[in-house]
Design an enzyme around this catalytic site. Structure first.
Site, PDB file in Angstrom:
ATOM      1  N   ASP A  52       0.832  -1.197   0.000  1.00 49.51           N
ATOM      2  CA  ASP A  52       0.000   0.000   0.000  1.00 49.51           C
ATOM      3  C   ASP A  52       0.874   1.258   0.000  1.00 49.51           C
ATOM      4  OD1 ASP A  52       0.857  -0.051   2.604  1.00 49.51           O
ATOM      5  OD2 ASP A  52      -1.134   0.056   3.511  1.00 49.51           O
ATOM      6  N   SER A  53       2.202   1.059  -0.004  1.00 50.67           N
ATOM      7  CA  SER A  53       3.116   2.165  -0.283  1.00 50.67           C
ATOM      8  C   SER A  53       2.795   2.754  -1.662  1.00 50.67           C
ATOM      9  CB  SER A  53       4.577   1.691  -0.243  1.00 50.67           C
ATOM     10  OG  SER A  53       4.743   0.498  -0.988  1.00 50.67           O
ATOM     11  N   ASP A  91      -1.337  -6.200  -0.351  1.00 51.11           N
ATOM     12  CA  ASP A  91      -1.322  -5.536   0.960  1.00 51.11           C
ATOM     13  C   ASP A  91      -2.738  -5.083   1.305  1.00 51.11           C
ATOM     14  OD1 ASP A  91      -0.022  -4.628   3.180  1.00 51.11           O
ATOM     15  OD2 ASP A  91       1.101  -3.044   2.163  1.00 51.11           O
ATOM     16  N   LYS A 120      -1.061  -9.407   2.914  1.00 53.64           N
ATOM     17  CA  LYS A 120      -0.281  -8.938   4.071  1.00 53.64           C
ATOM     18  C   LYS A 120      -1.175  -8.113   4.970  1.00 53.64           C
ATOM     19  CE  LYS A 120       3.079  -5.678   3.805  1.00 53.64           C
ATOM     20  NZ  LYS A 120       2.520  -4.652   4.707  1.00 53.64           N
ATOM     21  N   GLU A 122      -1.113  -5.812   8.649  1.00 53.57           N
ATOM     22  CA  GLU A 122      -0.293  -5.155   9.673  1.00 53.57           C
ATOM     23  C   GLU A 122      -0.786  -5.498  11.079  1.00 53.57           C
ATOM     24  OE1 GLU A 122       0.104  -0.939   9.165  1.00 53.57           O
ATOM     25  OE2 GLU A 122       1.022  -1.126   7.176  1.00 53.57           O
ATOM     26  N   GLU A 190       9.585  -4.143  10.178  1.00 55.61           N
ATOM     27  CA  GLU A 190       9.935  -2.830   9.616  1.00 55.61           C
ATOM     28  C   GLU A 190      10.482  -1.908  10.697  1.00 55.61           C
ATOM     29  OE1 GLU A 190       7.024  -1.045   7.028  1.00 55.61           O
ATOM     30  OE2 GLU A 190       8.173   0.818   6.871  1.00 55.61           O
TER      31      GLU A 190
HETATM   32  O1  KIV Z   1       3.523  -1.113   1.587  1.00 55.14           O
HETATM   33  C1  KIV Z   1       4.701  -1.513   1.546  1.00 55.14           C
HETATM   34  O2  KIV Z   1       5.452  -1.293   0.594  1.00 55.14           O
HETATM   35  C2  KIV Z   1       5.188  -2.292   2.692  1.00 55.14           C
HETATM   36  C3  KIV Z   1       6.627  -2.651   2.719  1.00 55.14           C
HETATM   37  C4  KIV Z   1       7.424  -1.494   3.137  1.00 55.14           C
HETATM   38  C5  KIV Z   1       6.872  -3.833   3.582  1.00 55.14           C
HETATM   39  O3  KIV Z   1       4.430  -2.588   3.549  1.00 55.14           O
END
Ligand code: KIV
Length: 304
Positions: A52-53, A91, A120, A122, A190
């Protein structure tokens, strides 16, 4: 007699577990689009995270909290289309896994609509029940603890290394164990001090994937724009393996100068046609009489 090469197949969480068991350090990268994903797959990257970056590095949002499920699915589909071998992790965006029902619905969308093979999530102890429900439903889950960007407003807002005090370090170890026991196949650490990340890694069966967590993790992840040197700054934990920002700036500047000078396109970038055919088309061929100009030739605006 040469052996028939094995057809390329998608890696599974079992393959990732095998790599870990063999002592292979696992390289994960983020990707958000088709061409980049295709290159990472060709480079043999086994795990690709549609992080989600995305929100910050591709969509220009000020935080990952703004990213929607629709945006994540759109980009996940592109990454899946660009890859044949890498295991794709989607994510889960902010607030899409607040309850077990919501988590199942949205994780299901990543696999069914998006074509990802895992998601993924969190959070440590606080997300363990969610992880457990997803895994029990057949959805492979990667955990993510330490600095968790979706919780930034609850973590003081500023990006910070996590786990430096005794209480925080113990809490992170508990988080890691809770996510492992909930059935996650791996866990991102992280912004965790290197020694603590190594100690957590030693205590887990599943691989840890570090970002800003030192070399003692089972694998590493970088945001692709940091790897490629595309951002306006490089975070301390990242190493740019290319300097595409400068290359793109230089390429665009040179292109604009060539267009202005009339040197692009040149003869080698231009298609030619038979001059005789053109003469005829313009009504200037040897067969053309004045009447033909109106019938078949192409008059210039000024002649009309
Ligand atoms: O969203 C993302 O890119 C991440 C990575 C930094 C692990 O969660």
């Amino acid at each position: 007699m040469s052996a028939t090469p094995e057809p390329t197949r998608r890696l599974t969480v079992t393959d990732i577990a095998r790599l870990h068991a063999d002592g292979t350090r696992i390289a994960m990268l983020t990707a958000y689009d088709f061409p980049t994903a295709r290159l990472l797959d060709e480079a043999g990257i086994p795990l690709i995270l549609v992080g989600d970056s995305l929100g910050e590095v591709m969509l220009g949002y000020d935080s990952t909290v703004r990213v929607t499920m629709a945006e994540m699915l759109h980009h996940t589909k592109a990454v899946v289309r660009g890859t044949e071998r890498a295991l794709i992790v989607g994510d889960m965006p902010f607030l899409t896994y607040a309850t077990v029902d919501e988590a199942l619905e949205h994780a299901g969308m990543f696999l069914q609509e998006g074509g990802a093979q895992a998601v993924k999530v969190e959070g440590g102890v606080r997300s363990a029940k969610i992880v457990e429900a997803l895994v029990r439903s057949g959805i492979p889950v990667m955990g993510h603890i330490g600095w968790t960007p979706q919780a930034k407003h609850g973590m003081g807002g500023k990006v910070r290394v996590q786990g430096k005090s005794v209480e925080q370090a113990r809490a992170l170890l508990h988080d890691a164990l809770a996510i492992q026991e909930a059935g996650a196949f791996s866990i991102v650490l992280e912004l965790v001090p290197g020694q603590l990340a190594a100690a957590i890694t030693e205590r887990l069966r599943i691989p840890t994937i570090g970002i800003g967590a030192g070399a003692g993790c089972s694998g590493q992840v970088l945001v692709i724009t940091d790897l490629l040197g595309l951002g306006s700054f490089v975070p301390r934990h990242a190493r740019p393996y290319a300097h595409l920002r400068e290359e793109i700036l230089e390429a665009a500047t040179k292109y604009a100068a060539d267009v202005a000078a009339g040197t692009f396109p040149g003869p080698e970038e231009t298609v030619r046609m038979d001059d005789i055919v053109l003469e005829e088309a313009l009504g200037r061929g040897h067969l053309d009489r004045p009447a033909d100009v109106v019938a078949g030739g192409i008059p210039l605006d000024r002649d009309l």
